[in-house]
Write a protein that holds these residues in place. Structure first.
Motif, PDB file in Angstrom:
ATOM      1  N   ARG A   1     -61.278  52.944   6.477  1.00 17.26           N
ATOM      2  CA  ARG A   1     -61.883  52.867   7.810  1.00 17.26           C
ATOM      3  C   ARG A   1     -61.572  51.516   8.452  1.00 17.26           C
TER       4      ARG A   1
ATOM      5  N   ARG B   1     -58.111  51.571   9.684  1.00 14.83           N
ATOM      6  CA  ARG B   1     -57.932  52.379  10.889  1.00 14.83           C
ATOM      7  C   ARG B   1     -58.501  51.682  12.109  1.00 14.83           C
ATOM      8  N   ALA B   2     -59.563  50.905  11.885  1.00 15.61           N
ATOM      9  CA  ALA B   2     -60.202  50.231  13.013  1.00 15.61           C
ATOM     10  C   ALA B   2     -59.238  49.237  13.654  1.00 15.61           C
TER      11      ALA B   2
ATOM     12  N   ILE C   1     -56.196  49.803  14.303  1.00 13.04           N
ATOM     13  CA  ILE C   1     -55.208  50.523  15.111  1.00 13.04           C
ATOM     14  C   ILE C   1     -55.943  51.272  16.206  1.00 13.04           C
TER      15      ILE C   1
ATOM     16  N   ALA D   1     -66.704  52.072  13.803  1.00 12.63           N
ATOM     17  CA  ALA D   1     -66.129  51.669  12.517  1.00 12.63           C
ATOM     18  C   ALA D   1     -66.883  50.478  11.948  1.00 12.63           C
TER      19      ALA D   1
ATOM     20  N   SER E   1     -62.213  59.352  14.252  1.00  7.02           N
ATOM     21  CA  SER E   1     -61.810  59.023  12.884  1.00  7.02           C
ATOM     22  C   SER E   1     -60.664  58.031  12.897  1.00  7.02           C
ATOM     23  N   CYS E   2     -59.721  58.253  13.803  1.00  7.60           N
ATOM     24  CA  CYS E   2     -58.560  57.381  13.869  1.00  7.60           C
ATOM     25  C   CYS E   2     -58.943  55.969  14.261  1.00  7.60           C
ATOM     26  N   ALA E   3     -60.050  55.853  15.002  1.00 10.75           N
ATOM     27  CA  ALA E   3     -60.497  54.528  15.378  1.00 10.75           C
ATOM     28  C   ALA E   3     -61.364  53.921  14.280  1.00 10.75           C
ATOM     29  N   GLY E   4     -61.485  54.629  13.158  1.00 18.30           N
ATOM     30  CA  GLY E   4     -62.139  54.045  12.000  1.00 18.30           C
ATOM     31  C   GLY E   4     -63.581  54.446  11.768  1.00 18.30           C
ATOM     32  N   SER E   5     -64.132  55.355  12.582  1.00 26.89           N
ATOM     33  CA  SER E   5     -65.527  55.703  12.292  1.00 26.89           C
ATOM     34  C   SER E   5     -65.563  56.700  11.131  1.00 26.89           C
ATOM     35  N   GLY E   6     -66.674  56.707  10.403  1.00 26.38           N
ATOM     36  CA  GLY E   6     -66.805  57.562   9.222  1.00 26.38           C
ATOM     37  C   GLY E   6     -66.805  59.020   9.615  1.00 26.38           C
TER      38      GLY E   6
ATOM     39  N   LEU F   1     -70.173  60.261  11.193  1.00 28.31           N
ATOM     40  CA  LEU F   1     -70.420  59.732  12.541  1.00 28.31           C
ATOM     41  C   LEU F   1     -69.479  60.382  13.539  1.00 28.31           C
TER      42      LEU F   1
END
Lengths: 255, 528, 338
Positions: free
Chosen positions: A76, A79-80, A82, A107, B435-440, B443
Motif C-alpha cells: 500500500r 502504491r501511495a 504512484i 493510504a 486501491s491503486c492510490a494505496g488504500s486498503g 476502505l
C-alpha cells in the motif's frame, strides 16, 4: 538514485496478439514523458502495469528500485507513491469534493479517520490549497461531485492527485474530449506539478501537445517503437517517427 | 443525485453521514442487541447446537430418508410452481383491470382502475401463511390450499407491478394504432405487449424464487411438502435427517437462482424497468414459447400433486363465529401487540439491512471472504424463519430479540444476495482507482463500491422492511413477539373472532407500512 | 396502495440489475438448461416417490375424486418415525378387518388435526383429551370410538435435567420448586404435556409467569421435551407417562441426564374419534364395525400385538364422551376451549 519507474521486458498477453511485448522503459525523477500511439497500441495497458493494477506475465517492474512488495502494508505504501489520473476520472459521484480529495489520503489514514471523513469536513485547508492550485475556489469543497461541470471534474481529479502527494504521476489520456483551450491549460498544470523529485508519464492519443515534455515514447501494437529525448529531436525527425507510429491510422498526423 | 447548492455554507455539512455510511447506519442496532444478548442466553442448548452443526457434515444418507425428502421436495416445488403460474395468470388479469390506460382505451374512463387498485391492496397486505391458514379452515386440507395461498397475495403484487408498468409506458404507439382504427384489445396487445414482456418476466422470475421460499414455509405450518418434514425432524431433534432435506433444498434453490439469473442475462432483461430504452428483450420468441409452455406444465404438475380446484366449491364456514366474544376480542392487549410487532419489524429490518453491507465490508473483496459470505447468506434464505427461531430457542430465551434474529437472518440472506448482484453491476473502476492510490481493500470497497449502491440499496431495504412487517407472523411461535404470537395462540384455541380481528389489524398495519416505505423509497431514489 | 411512479419492480430491477455484458460459457449454459428442465419436471415425480409420510396432498386428493378411502390420522405427539411406523400398521390392520382402503395422513401439529377433522378431511383420528374435546365441539355428532386401557387414568410425569439439581418429590406442593426454572411443556394443545400439568401447577400455586423468562416453552412434542430437558436447554419439563416409560426402556432417555420428579394424579386422555357420516359413506353399521374392530385387537395376534406395543397398551376399551367433562372444564379455564 534508482529510477522512479523501471519496466524491463514487460509482456502482457492479449486475445489475438500480446497487448504489450518486450517493453522496457525507465523514468527518473524530474522527467516528463509523453506516451504516444494510436488507439489500441497498449498505452492504457502500459499505464496499468506502471501503477500496479496489472501484473505482467513476464518482465520486471521496479518502483524506486523495489519490486512489488509482498506484505499488504508495504504494498500500500508503495502504491501511495504512484498517482494515477484516469481517463474516466473515477471520482466518487455520491461524495463531496472534500471527501473525494481526502480519499487520496486513505493510504495514510487508518479506519477512524476514513470513517470520520464521511461524517465531518476534514483537512479543509490542505484541500482548499489543492483546489487553488488547479484554479478552483474553496467554496466547491462542500459541493457534491455529481453537481460539477466537466471542466471542474477534471480539475478536481487533478487536485485529488495532488493530495495524494505521489512521486510518480501517471495520466491516461487526460486531455481526450476536452476543448483545446482547456486541454492546454490542464496539460500545463500537470507539467508544472511534475518537477523533480516527481516525474510524469502521460499518454496522448494525438501528437499535437508535445511541448514541455522531456521525452517522447512511441508505442505501436504493444511494442516500443521509439524512446527519444525531445531536446535532441529535430522537428523533421519527430515527424518521420510519428508518421511511422501512425502509419495506416485514420487519425490526422500533425496540427 | 445529491445537488448541494454551490453557496451552501460550510457548517451545514457538519455531521451529515455520507452515502457509504448510510447503508451501515442500521447496523448500529447491533450495539443494543449485543448488549442485551448475554442476558438472553440461557446456554442450556450448546450441546444441541453442536450436534446440529455437526450433522450438517454428516447428513443422513439412508435411502428411505433421501426418498422421503425428495418426495417432499417435489411437492414443495410443485406447489411453488403452480402457485407461481396461477399468480402470474391472476396478476395479468388483475393488472389489466387496474390499469388506467386499459380502462381509458376500452371503456373511455379511468376511475374503475383506481378503485380496483385500492381493492387489491387487501389481498396483498396479508401474508401467504395467513391466507394458507385461513383457507385451510374454509376449504380443508387440500393441496389446492397451498397453491391458492401463494397465488392470491402474489397475484395482487404482480397486478400492481403490471399496472404501474402499463401506465408508465409510452402511449403514443397505442394512440396511433387506435386512431388508425384498430379495435381496442388488438391495439393494446400490439402496442403494449412486446415492450411489457421482458419486464414482466424479469419480475416474474424473481417471484418464482419467492414462491419456493413461501412453499417451504407453508410446509413448516403443515401444508405438506418438504417444509413439513423439516419442521418434524427439527422438533424431534433428528438433525441428520433435517440436513438431508436442507442440503437438497439448498441445491434446488441455488439451481433455480442460477437458472433465472442466466435467463435474465440471456434475454437482456432491462436493468431497471425502463421500457422506452431499446435493445430490450432480445429473444421474444423464446419468451413467448416459455409463456405458452406454462399452462400445460401447470396442468401436468397440478395432476401430479392432485390439485383439485373443485375442492374450493365445497367450502365450509368458519366455526364458532356465531358465538363470537367481541368484548373478549376488544380486551386483547392491542397496544402492546401492535407495539411488539412494530418493534420486531424495526429490529429485524435494521439487522438485515445494516448487516449485509457490514458483513460485505468485513469479509472484504477477497475470494474466500466472499465465498463464506455467499454461503452463509444462501443458508439464511434457505432456512424458513420459524426453523431458525426454534434453533435459537435452544440457546436464547423467547422474546422479541430472538424473533428478530430469526427474521433478520432470513432477510439478511435475501438482501445480501441483492447487494452482491448490484455490487457486480457497479463495476470495479472506482474501487480499483482507490486501491491503486494505496488504500486498503476494505476502505476501497467502502468508498468505491458502497457509495453508488447506497441509495438504491436502502430503497430496496425500505421495501423489504414492509415485507418483514408482513412476515412477523411466521416467527410468532417464538412467543412474546406481538400480533404473530397472539394469532397462533388464537388459532390453536380456535378463537375465530380473535383470528379475524388480528388479521384485520395486520392488514391495516401492513397497508400503512406500505405507504410509509413507498414514500421513503421515493425520497431515497430521488436524492435527498 | 395505488401510488404510481416507483414500484417494487423499479427498485428490484435497480438492485437486481443484471450485468448484461458477460456472456455465459457454453458448458455453463448447457448445465443451466439441463438443471432448469429437471427442476421443472421434479414435481411430476411426486406420486412416484411418495412413500409413507411423503406429504398429504396426493393421499387426500384421491378422496376428493370420490374413492372410498377411510382416512385415519393422529395428533403428532411423538417422533414422526414412530408415528410413521405405527399408523401405517393400523391402516393395514383396519383395512383387512373392514374391507375398505385405509390411508394414514400425517399431521404437522395438533390444531391442524382438529381443523382437518372439522373440515371432513379425516375420518378417524387418534386425539388427545383436549384436542378430542375441541374436535367434538367443532363437529357435532362426532363419535368417541375407543380409548386404551391406560387412558382412563392417564398420568403426566414432571422431569428435570440432572444438571438442574432439582430433586424428586412426593407431594404436589413440591411443584413450587420449579419456580424460577426454565420449564417446557410439550405441544400447546397437549392434554398430558400441557393442559393437565398446567392445572396441577396452578393447584400447587405455580403461575406460568413464575418460570424463568416469565413464560414456559412449548417444545411441540413429548419426545422433544425429553430431548430438550436432557440437553439442559430447559431445567425441567413435563411429558406423558407412556412416552416417558418407553423412552427409558429403549434408551432414548438417559437416566444420568434426565430424571423423573413427580407423577401426577390420573385423568382421562387419548381416544379415537370418528366422523358422524361414516355409515352413510361406507354403508350401514360401519361405525359399529369399526369400533368392534379396534376393541378386538389382542396381543395374541402377532400384528395386533405390534400395534398394541407401539401404543403402549394391552387393549382398547370402550369410551364415552361424558368421561371427558373434566378435561373440557379445565380446557375452558385456561382458554383452550371456548
Amino acid at each position: 538514485m534508482p529510477p522512479l519507474l523501471d519496466l524491463q521486458h514487460i509482456h502482457v498477453a492479449g486475445r489475438d496478439q500480446p497487448r504489450l511485448h518486450d517493453v522496457t522503459l525507465g523514468i527518473t525523477a524530474g522527467e516528463r514523458v509523453a506516451l504516444l500511439g494510436p488507439s489500441g497500441a497498449g498505452k492504457s495497458t502500459l499505464l496499468a502495469v506502471a501503477n500496479g493494477l496489472l501484473t505482467p506475465e513476464a518482465g520486471t517492474v521496479l518502483w524506486s528500485g523495489e519490486p512489488p512488495a509482498r506484505s499488504p502494508r508495504l504494498r500500500r505504501r508503495q502504491r501511495a507513491r504512484i498517482g494515477t489520473l484516469w481517463q474516466d476520472l473515477r471520482l466518487i459521484e455520491e461524495l463531496t469534493v472534500q471527501q473525494n480529495l481526502n480519499a487520496a489520503r486513505l493510504a495514510r489514514w487508518g479506519w477512524p479517520r476514513a470513517l470520520l471523513n464521511l461524517l465531518l469536513p476534514l483537512e479543509s485547508e490542505a484541500n482548499a490549497a489543492a483546489l487553488e492550485q488547479v484554479g478552483l475556489g474553496a467554496e466547491l469543497l462542500a459541493c457534491s461531485v455529481a453537481a460539477l461541470s466537466g471542466g471542474q471534474r477534471q480539475r478536481v481529479a487533478i487536485a485529488r492527485l495532488l493530495r495524494q502527494e505521489p512521486q510518480l504521476l501517471l495520466a491516461d489520456e487526460p486531455l481526450a474530449s476536452l476543448d483545446p483551450r482547456l486541454a492546454t491549460e490542464l496539460l500545463e498544470l500537470l507539467l508544472r506539478q511534475a518537477e523533480a523529485p516527481r516525474a510524469l508519464l502521460l499518454s496522448l492519443h494525438r501528437p499535437d501537445l508535445l511541448r514541455g515534455f522531456d521525452r517522447v515514447v512511441g508505442l505501436r501494437r504493444g511494442r516500443l517503437l521509439f524512446d527519444r529525448p525531445m531536446a535532441f529531436l529535430a522537428t523533421s525527425e519527430l515527424e518521420a517517427l510519428l508518421a511511422e507510429l501512425y502509419r495506416g491510422e485514420a487519425v490526422g498526423l500533425m496540427p | 443525485m445529491s445537488t448541494a447548492p454551490l453557496s451552501q455554507p460550510y457548517p451545514l455539512a457538519l455531521l451529515r453521514p455520507a452515502a457509504p455510511l448510510l447503508p451501515l447506519l442500521p447496523a448500529l442496532v447491533l450495539l443494543p442487541v449485543l448488549a442485551l444478548l448475554p442476558g438472553l442466553v440461557h446456554g442450556g442448548g450448546w450441546d444441541l447446537i453442536g450436534r446440529f452443526a455437526l450433522a450438517a457434515l454428516t447428513p443422513s444418507l439412508d435411502p428411505v430418508v433421501i426418498q422421503a425428502a425428495l418426495a417432499g421436495l417435489a411437492i414443495t416445488l410443485g406447489m411453488a410452481l403452480l402457485g407461481w403460474i396461477a399468480s402470474l395468470a391472476l396478476g395479468v388479469v388483475l393488472g389489466l383491470a387496474s390499469s388506467r390506460v386499459v380502462w381509458q382505451v376500452c371503456g373511455g374512463c379511468r376511475w374503475p382502475a383506481g378503485m380496483i387498485r385500492r381493492l387489491l391492496a387487501l389481498p396483498r397486505s396479508i401474508h401467504e401463511l395467513l391466507w394458507g391458514l385461513l383457507l385451510l379452515q374454509l376449504v380443508g386440507l387440500q393441496p389446492v390450499v397451498a397453491v391458492l395461498a401463494i397465488a392470491i397475495p402474489y397475484g395482487a403484487l404482480v397486478a400492481r407491478v403490471l399496472a404501474d408498468l402499463l401506465d408508465g409506458l409510452d402511449s403514443r404507439r397505442l394512440e396511433a394504432l387506435r386512431s388508425a382504427g384498430a379495435p381496442a384489445p388488438a391495439a393494446l396487445l400490439t402496442a403494449l405487449g412486446p415492450p411489457l414482456l421482458p419486464g414482466l418476466l424479469s419480475y416474474g422470475g424473481y417471484r418464482l424464487e419467492c414462491a419456493l421460499r413461501s412453499a417451504t414455509l407453508l410446509g413448516v405450518f403443515g401444508l405438506g411438502g418438504l417444509g413439513t418434514d423439516l419442521k418434524l425432524t427439527l422438533q424431534s431433534l433428528e438433525f441428520r435427517e433435517l440436513w438431508t432435506g436442507l442440503w437438497l433444498l439448498l441445491a434446488v434453490m441455488l439451481t433455480l437462482e442460477t437458472l433465472l439469473g442466466w435467463l435474465r442475462r440471456r434475454w437482456l432483461m432491462p436493468r431497471r424497468l425502463d421500457l422506452r430504452r431499446g435493445g430490450v428483450g432480445g429473444r421474444g420468441r423464446e419468451m413467448l414459447l416459455l409463456l405458452l409452455a406454462l399452462p400445460p406444465l401447470a396442468l401436468l404438475v397440478g395432476r401430479a400433486l392432485g390439485v383439485d380446484p373443485q375442492a374450493l366449491l365445497h367450502g365450509q364456514p368458519l366455526p364458532g363465529l356465531d358465538s363470537a366474544d367481541w368484548a373478549g376480542v376488544w380486551a386483547l392487549p392491542w397496544l402492546q401487540l401492535v407495539a411488539g410487532t412494530l418493534l420486531l419489524t424495526l429490529l429485524a429490518a435494521a439487522l438485515a439491512v445494516g448487516l449485509a453491507p457490514l458483513q460485505l465490508l468485513l469479509a472484504g473483496p477477497g475470494r474466500w471472504g466472499q465465498g463464506v459470505l455467499r454461503f452463509s447468506w444462501a443458508l439464511g434464505r434457505l432456512w424458513p424463519p420459524p426453523l431458525t427461531a426454534l434453533l435459537l430457542l435452544f440457546l436464547l430465551q423467547p422474546g422479541v430479540i430472538t424473533a428478530a434474529l430469526a427474521l433478520g437472518f432470513h432477510n439478511l440472506g435475501i438482501l445480501g444476495r441483492l447487494l452482491l448482484e448490484s455490487s457486480e453491476d457497479v463495476g470495479p473502476a472506482v474501487e480499483e482507482a482507490l486501491s491503486c492510490a494505496g488504500s486498503g481493500p476494505r476502505l476501497a470497497l467502502l468508498y468505491g463500491r458502497l457509495s453508488p449502491m447506497a441509495r438504491p440499496y436502502l430503497a430496496y431495504g425500505a421495501y423489504r422492511a414492509d415485507v418483514m412487517l408482513r412476515e412477523t407472523v411466521v416467527v410468532g411461535l417464538v412467543g412474546a413477539a406481538g400480533l404473530g404470537s397472539q394469532l397462533l395462540e388464537s388459532l390453536s384455541a380456535f378463537a375465530w373472532d380473535q383470528v379475524l380481528a388480528l388479521v384485520a389489524v395486520y392488514a391495516l398495519l401492513t397497508l400503512a407500512g406500505e405507504e410509509l416505505s413507498d414514500r421513503l423509497r421515493r425520497s431515497l431514489l430521488a436524492g435527498h | 396502495m395505488g401510488t404510481g411512479g416507483t414500484t417494487q419492480a423499479d427498485d428490484l430491477a435497480d438492485i437486481v440489475g443484471q450485468s448484461l455484458r458477460m456472456p455465459m460459457p457454453i458448458r455453463l449454459r448447457a448445465t443451466a438448461m439441463v438443471a432448469g428442465l429437471s427442476l421443472a419436471l421434479v414435481p411430476l415425480l411426486a406420486p412416484l416417490t411418495g412413500g409413507p409420510g411423503a406429504g398429504l396432498p396426493p393421499a387426500l386428493a384421491q378422496q376428493s375424486q370420490g374413492l372410498k378411502v377411510l382416512r385415519i390420522s393422529a395428533i403428532p405427539d411423538q417422533k414422526p418415525e414412530k408415528l410413521n411406523r405405527l399408523y401405517p400398521l393400523v391402516a393395514q390392520e383396519l383395512s383387512q378387518q373392514l374391507g375398505v382402503t385405509v390411508k394414514y395422513v400425517p399431521m404437522v401439529d395438533y390444531p391442524a388435526a382438529v381443523s382437518a377433522f372439522r373440515t371432513g378431511d379425516l375420518d378417524l383420528v387418534w386425539f388427545g383429551g383436549l384436542t378430542g374435546v375441541q374436535a367434538r365441539l367443532q363437529k357435532s355428532g362426532a363419535k368417541v370410538v375407543a380409548q386404551r386401557d391406560i387412558d382412563a387414568s392417564f398420568n403426566s410425569i414432571f422431569i428435570a435435567s440432572t444438571r438442574s439439581g432439582l430433586q424428586p418429590f412426593r407431594q404436589q406442593k413440591g411443584l413450587t420448586s420449579l419456580k424460577g426454572r426454565r420449564f417446557t411443556f410439550g405441544s400447546e394443545s397437549s392434554t398430558s404435556g400441557r393442559l393437565m400439568p398446567q392445572y396441577f401447577l396452578t393447584q400447587a400455586g405455580v403461575k406460568l409467569s413464575d418460570f424463568a423468562d416469565g413464560a414456559p416453552g412449548f417444545s411441540g412434542s413429548h419426545d422433544a421435551t425429553i430431548a430438550l430437558v436432557s440437553s439442559g436447554a430447559y431445567d425441567a419439563g413435563v411429558v406423558n407417562e407412556q412416552v416417558w416409560l418407553s423412552s427409558l426402556k429403549d434408551g432414548k432417555a438417559n437416566p444420568t441426564k434426565v430424571i423423573a420428579l413427580w407423577k401426577s394424579p390420573g385423568y382421562q386422555d387419548y381416544h379415537w374419534i370418528a366422523q358422524p357420516n361414516l355409515d352413510q359413506r361406507f354403508g350401514k353399521g360401519f361405525s359399529s364395525r369399526l369400533t368392534k374392530a379396534i376393541l378386538a385387537w389382542r396381543p395374541s395376534d402377532p400384528k395386533q400385538k405390534q400395534i398394541l406395543e407401539l401404543f403402549g397398551a394391552q387393549k382398547f376399551v370402550p369410551a364415552s364422551a361424558s368421561s371427558y367433562g373434566r378435561i373440557e372444564q379445565v380446557g375452558r379455564q385456561i382458554g383452550k376451549i371456548r
